[in-house]
Write an enzyme that holds these catalytic residues in place. Structure first.
Site, PDB file in Angstrom:
ATOM      1  N   TYR A 186       0.858  -1.185   0.000  1.00 20.78           N
ATOM      2  CA  TYR A 186       0.000   0.000   0.000  1.00 20.78           C
ATOM      3  C   TYR A 186       0.901   1.244   0.000  1.00 20.78           C
ATOM      4  CZ  TYR A 186      -3.588   3.210   1.837  1.00 20.78           C
ATOM      5  OH  TYR A 186      -4.453   4.252   2.047  1.00 20.78           O
ATOM      6  N   GLY A 188       1.375   3.909   1.564  1.00 21.41           N
ATOM      7  CA  GLY A 188       1.914   4.457   2.799  1.00 21.41           C
ATOM      8  C   GLY A 188       2.868   3.548   3.545  1.00 21.41           C
ATOM      9  N   LYS A 189       3.112   2.344   3.041  1.00 19.64           N
ATOM     10  CA  LYS A 189       4.020   1.429   3.726  1.00 19.64           C
ATOM     11  C   LYS A 189       5.471   1.878   3.532  1.00 19.64           C
ATOM     12  CE  LYS A 189       0.562  -1.325   4.748  1.00 19.64           C
ATOM     13  NZ  LYS A 189      -0.034  -1.299   6.092  1.00 19.64           N
ATOM     14  N   ASN A 190       6.373   1.305   4.340  1.00 19.33           N
ATOM     15  CA  ASN A 190       7.794   1.654   4.188  1.00 19.33           C
ATOM     16  C   ASN A 190       8.281   1.368   2.773  1.00 19.33           C
ATOM     17  OD1 ASN A 190       7.359   1.876   6.956  1.00 19.33           O
ATOM     18  ND2 ASN A 190       9.421   1.171   7.475  1.00 19.33           N
ATOM     19  N   LEU A 191       7.815   0.272   2.186  1.00 23.07           N
ATOM     20  CA  LEU A 191       8.021   0.000   0.759  1.00 23.07           C
ATOM     21  C   LEU A 191       6.648   0.083   0.107  1.00 23.07           C
ATOM     22  CD1 LEU A 191       9.857  -0.817  -1.604  1.00 23.07           C
ATOM     23  CD2 LEU A 191       9.369  -3.212  -1.042  1.00 23.07           C
TER      24      LEU A 191
END
Length: 366
Positions: A186, A188-191
């Site tokens: 998604y 907004g995730k770190n990746l």
């Protein structure tokens, strides 16, 4: 306003590389199940240390497909129980119930928010077949005690690694600790992708083959459908973006750790409960920096008035959601306390020092 997460600024760090890959993908004329996905899967598997990585449409599907594959392989059956943290995001639970399995909620540790592993054994019954660990907020949820329990009772361990890519436990990365793992990409995730995306990693060849088929209408040969599957594929565009950003995930996670250290050292307010930094820094990648206070709503309002955006992860636990009304009568005091008090502060690899300091100063003045 200090944004909770400035996605535009994050992705513009890699603008030249991402735009070049997107243009190549556009010009290739191949948009599904092509080389971009193959390259990303290979690079992700190599990064995690896993034998297999299978790109899928999103993080929920990743978890759904793991359980679905175990059902198809006869390693689970309808009605089996899966122990899951009571304070997780609802997707963890949806993956279980969608496969006609029964979630058994377990309380978290109030200090670390992850599954309280000391409470698991009391929940195990003859119908218990798996434990889902959720590396919540970016912190590894694992221990030798957990491994002993899984072996003793012959339980599968499924990792929900939506929030902790790059975290490590004793040199092993999240996504390579359990039997199978679901990832979310998604934005907004770190990746994060530029849309939805997910993946499954695992060591077992047959499990990987089954998941790959299930994600493609239940087919591993065109027009031959072995299973009643899903349509859940990571597309070439998202894979190309993720492949660029994967190269930078460790550096980005290090920046998040530095901000967490600054927050922890700088915030000094008796009304605020700060997260405990792990003794091994690599166990946490700080997808979220979550504080607690009995005055959560007042603090959030105060921060907003002072130009600082915050979010709540999560305001309502799964067992209190209308979707699971048949669990609404259950009581999990630690989980409910956490959901009433948590507040997530801005944290990202593109935060500037003056923004970090402003967050600290405003909280200290509350």
């Amino acid at each position: 306003m200090i944004k909770f997460l400035d996605l535009q600024k994050i992705n513009l760090q890699y603008q030249t590389e991402i735009e070049a890959r997107l243009l190549d993908t556009f010009r290739s004329g191949w948009y599904l199940l092509g080389n971009e996905v193959k390259n990303f899967e290979a690079n992700l598997a190599n990064y995690i240390g896993s034998h297999h990585a299978i790109g899928v449409a999103n993080g929920l599907d990743a978890l759904r497909l793991i359980f679905k594959a175990y059902l198809e392989l006869g390693q689970l059956k309808f009605g089996d129980e899966v122990i899951v943290p009571a304070n997780t995001y609802i997707a963890s639970v949806l993956a279980i119930t969608d496969n006609r399995l029964k979630p058994v909620f377990a309380e978290p540790d109030i200090d670390h928010y992850n599954l309280d592993i000391s409470k698991i054994e009391a929940l195990i019954t003859p119908k218990t077949k798996a434990i889902m660990v959720v590396h919540l907020y970016g912190q590894i949820s694992w221990s030798e005690e957990l491994e002993v329990l899984a072996k003793k009772y012959n339980l599968k361990i499924i990792e929900d690694n939506a929030q902790a890519i790059g975290a490590e436990w004793q040199g092993i990365k999240s996504g390579n600790l359990g039997d199978a793992t679901g990832f979310s990409f998604y934005p907004g995730k770190n990746l994060g992708a530029l849309g939805d995306g997910g993946a499954v990693t695992c060591k077992d060849d047959l499990l990987a083959k089954t998941i790959r088929a299930l994600a493609n209408y239940g087919s591993d040969e065109k027009y031959i459908n072995k299973y009643q599957g899903l349509n859940s594929r990571l597309d070439e565009i998202q894979a190309s973006v993720l492949d660029v950003k994967l190269k930078y995930i460790d550096a980005d996670n290090d920046k998040r750790r530095k901000i967490a250290e600054e927050y922890t050292a700088g915030i000094k307010n008796d009304k605020i409960i700060l997260p405990i930094l792990p003794s091994q820094p690599k166990e946490h990648v700080y997808h979220l920096f979550v504080i607690r206070t009995a005055k959560r709503d007042k603090l959030q309002k105060y921060l907003t008035e002072n130009g600082i955006q915050t979010l709540i992860h999560y305001p309502i636990p799964p067992h209190k959601q209308k979707a699971y009304k048949y669990y609404n009568n259950l009581s999990f005091p630690i989980t409910e306390k956490i959901h009433d008090e948590v507040l997530s502060l801005p944290i990202s690899p593109v935060m500037e020092e003056k923004e970090i300091q402003k967050v600290i100063d405003v909280i200290n003045s509350f």
